[in-house]
Write a protein that holds these residues in place. Structure first.
Motif, short mmCIF file in Angstrom:
data_model
loop_
_atom_site.label_atom_id
_atom_site.label_comp_id
_atom_site.label_asym_id
_atom_site.label_seq_id
_atom_site.Cartn_x
_atom_site.Cartn_y
_atom_site.Cartn_z
N TYR A 41 32.61 37.02 27.48
CA TYR A 41 34.06 36.85 27.37
C TYR A 41 34.62 37.74 26.26
O TYR A 41 35.64 38.42 26.46
CB TYR A 41 34.43 35.39 27.11
N CYS A 42 33.98 37.71 25.10
CA CYS A 42 34.45 38.51 23.97
C CYS A 42 34.44 40.00 24.31
O CYS A 42 35.38 40.74 23.99
CB CYS A 42 33.60 38.24 22.74
N LYS A 43 33.36 40.45 24.95
CA LYS A 43 33.25 41.86 25.32
C LYS A 43 34.37 42.26 26.28
O LYS A 43 35.00 43.31 26.10
CB LYS A 43 31.89 42.12 25.97
N ARG A 44 34.61 41.43 27.28
CA ARG A 44 35.66 41.73 28.27
C ARG A 44 37.04 41.71 27.61
O ARG A 44 37.88 42.57 27.89
CB ARG A 44 35.60 40.72 29.42
N CYS A 83 41.50 41.42 36.31
CA CYS A 83 41.32 40.15 35.60
C CYS A 83 40.47 39.18 36.41
O CYS A 83 39.60 38.49 35.86
CB CYS A 83 42.68 39.51 35.30
N LYS A 84 40.69 39.15 37.72
CA LYS A 84 39.88 38.27 38.58
C LYS A 84 38.42 38.70 38.57
O LYS A 84 37.52 37.86 38.56
CB LYS A 84 40.44 38.30 40.00
N VAL A 85 38.18 40.01 38.56
CA VAL A 85 36.81 40.52 38.49
C VAL A 85 36.17 40.12 37.16
O VAL A 85 35.00 39.71 37.11
CB VAL A 85 36.79 42.05 38.67
N CYS A 86 36.92 40.24 36.08
CA CYS A 86 36.41 39.87 34.76
C CYS A 86 36.00 38.40 34.73
O CYS A 86 34.95 38.05 34.19
CB CYS A 86 37.48 40.11 33.70
N LYS A 87 36.82 37.55 35.31
CA LYS A 87 36.50 36.12 35.32
C LYS A 87 35.18 35.87 36.02
O LYS A 87 34.34 35.10 35.54
CB LYS A 87 37.62 35.35 36.01
N ARG A 109 52.55 42.78 26.60
CA ARG A 109 53.03 41.42 26.88
C ARG A 109 52.67 41.01 28.31
O ARG A 109 52.19 39.89 28.56
CB ARG A 109 54.54 41.36 26.68
N ALA A 110 52.89 41.90 29.27
CA ALA A 110 52.60 41.59 30.66
C ALA A 110 51.11 41.35 30.88
O ALA A 110 50.70 40.44 31.60
CB ALA A 110 53.09 42.72 31.55
N MET A 111 50.28 42.18 30.23
CA MET A 111 48.84 42.06 30.42
C MET A 111 48.26 40.81 29.76
O MET A 111 47.33 40.20 30.28
CB MET A 111 48.15 43.32 29.92
N VAL A 112 48.82 40.43 28.61
CA VAL A 112 48.39 39.18 27.98
C VAL A 112 48.71 37.99 28.88
O VAL A 112 47.90 37.08 29.05
CB VAL A 112 49.06 39.01 26.60
N THR A 113 49.91 38.01 29.47
CA THR A 113 50.32 36.95 30.38
C THR A 113 49.37 36.87 31.58
O THR A 113 48.96 35.78 32.00
CB THR A 113 51.76 37.18 30.86
N LEU A 114 49.01 38.03 32.13
CA LEU A 114 48.08 38.06 33.26
C LEU A 114 46.71 37.54 32.87
O LEU A 114 46.08 36.79 33.63
CB LEU A 114 47.97 39.49 33.80
N TRP A 115 46.23 37.93 31.69
CA TRP A 115 44.91 37.47 31.25
C TRP A 115 44.87 35.94 31.09
O TRP A 115 43.91 35.28 31.49
CB TRP A 115 44.53 38.14 29.94
N LYS A 116 45.93 35.41 30.51
CA LYS A 116 46.00 33.96 30.35
C LYS A 116 45.96 33.25 31.71
O LYS A 116 45.26 32.25 31.87
CB LYS A 116 47.28 33.57 29.61
N ALA A 117 46.72 33.78 32.65
CA ALA A 117 46.85 33.14 33.96
C ALA A 117 45.62 33.33 34.84
O ALA A 117 45.17 32.39 35.51
CB ALA A 117 48.09 33.66 34.68
N LYS A 118 45.07 34.54 34.84
CA LYS A 118 43.99 34.88 35.77
C LYS A 118 42.59 34.65 35.21
O LYS A 118 41.63 34.49 35.98
CB LYS A 118 44.11 36.35 36.20
N VAL A 119 42.46 34.65 33.89
CA VAL A 119 41.13 34.52 33.29
C VAL A 119 41.03 33.27 32.42
O VAL A 119 40.32 32.32 32.76
CB VAL A 119 40.76 35.78 32.45
#
Length: 241
Positions: A39-42, A19-23, A85-95
């Protein structure tokens, strides 16, 4: 086995780093269209990955939930753990939370540019209308420009909706009862503010008849670009999100 040594922990740490790399990749180009497109692609690729992970590792999810219910029988058992659920939470927080203002600013910038084209076409139409009163056979009516970037904006709105739905509300998609939480609320406020500004500006430079046509054209584009939450029945989030 300690959770720090478990497969799920290792996976989530790896996903967090991804997620940090994506950002960083999303922020490489400051151009509004490029930023939104990246952003949409990622996000779309990330969605496909997390849904696949949830399917492949469903047995691990069941074991984690069984352990939780055995250890904490008196605590709420919903929502259950899932990699989605865990990955959505990470995306919100990290990206998303890190670049939310960049994304909304880029979206509004693209929409503003698209609407300026509509205003320009409306002004031309007004001038042509005046000229046609004198020489009705010597001029042709101008058409409003198509929203070339509406598809990109629609993809972005869908990504916002994906992040704003939860386990309970997703079952109401397609009905008038559905409501979306953050970040859709903040996004919607920015959209309303820009829309009000557009209508005020357009009213100053167009005749009433042309203004109505321009507003209708913008409304049609907006329905495609930013549909009502109750129409967002194509959410990528499963009911376990």
């Amino acid at each position: 086995m300690c959770i720090r040594d478990s497969l799920s922990y290792v996976l989530l740490k790896t996903i967090s780093y991804y997620c940090k790399v994506c950002k960083s990749c999303i922020l490489r180009d400051k151009d509004s269209s490029t930023l939104i497109a990246e952003y949409c692609k990622r996000w779309e690729g990330y969605c496909a990955a997390m849904i696949e992970l949830d399917n492949v590792l469903s047995s691990i999810c069941r074991q984690i939930n069984d352990c939780y219910e055995a250890l904490y029988p008196n605590l709420p058992k919903f929502p259950k753990f899932s990699f989605t659920r865990a990955m959505v939470t990470l995306w919100k927080a990290k990206v998303f939370s890190k670049i939310e203002s960049n994304l909304i600013e880029a979206f509004v910038g693209i929409l503003t540019s698209q609407r300026k084209e509509i205003i320009q076409a409306g002004v031309q139409k007004t001038e042509l209308g005046k000229l046609q009163q004198k020489t009705p056979h010597e001029t042709e009516d101008s058409a409003y420009p198509e929203g070339k970037k509406s598809t990109l904006l629609s993809r972005f709105v869908q990504s916002i909706a994906d992040l704003s739905i939860n386990e309970l509300k997703i079952h109401y998609l397609g009905s008038t009862k559905v409501t979306l939480d953050e970040p859709f609320i903040t996004f919607n406020e920015a959209l309303i503010k820009q829309t009000k500004s557009f209508y005020q500006e357009a009213a100053k430079v167009m005749q009433l008849k042309v203004y109505r046509e321009a507003v209708q054209h913008d409304y049609d584009c907006l329905l495609y670009t930013s549909p009502s939450p109750r129409d967002l029945s194509t959410s990528r989030m499963p009911s376990s999100a």
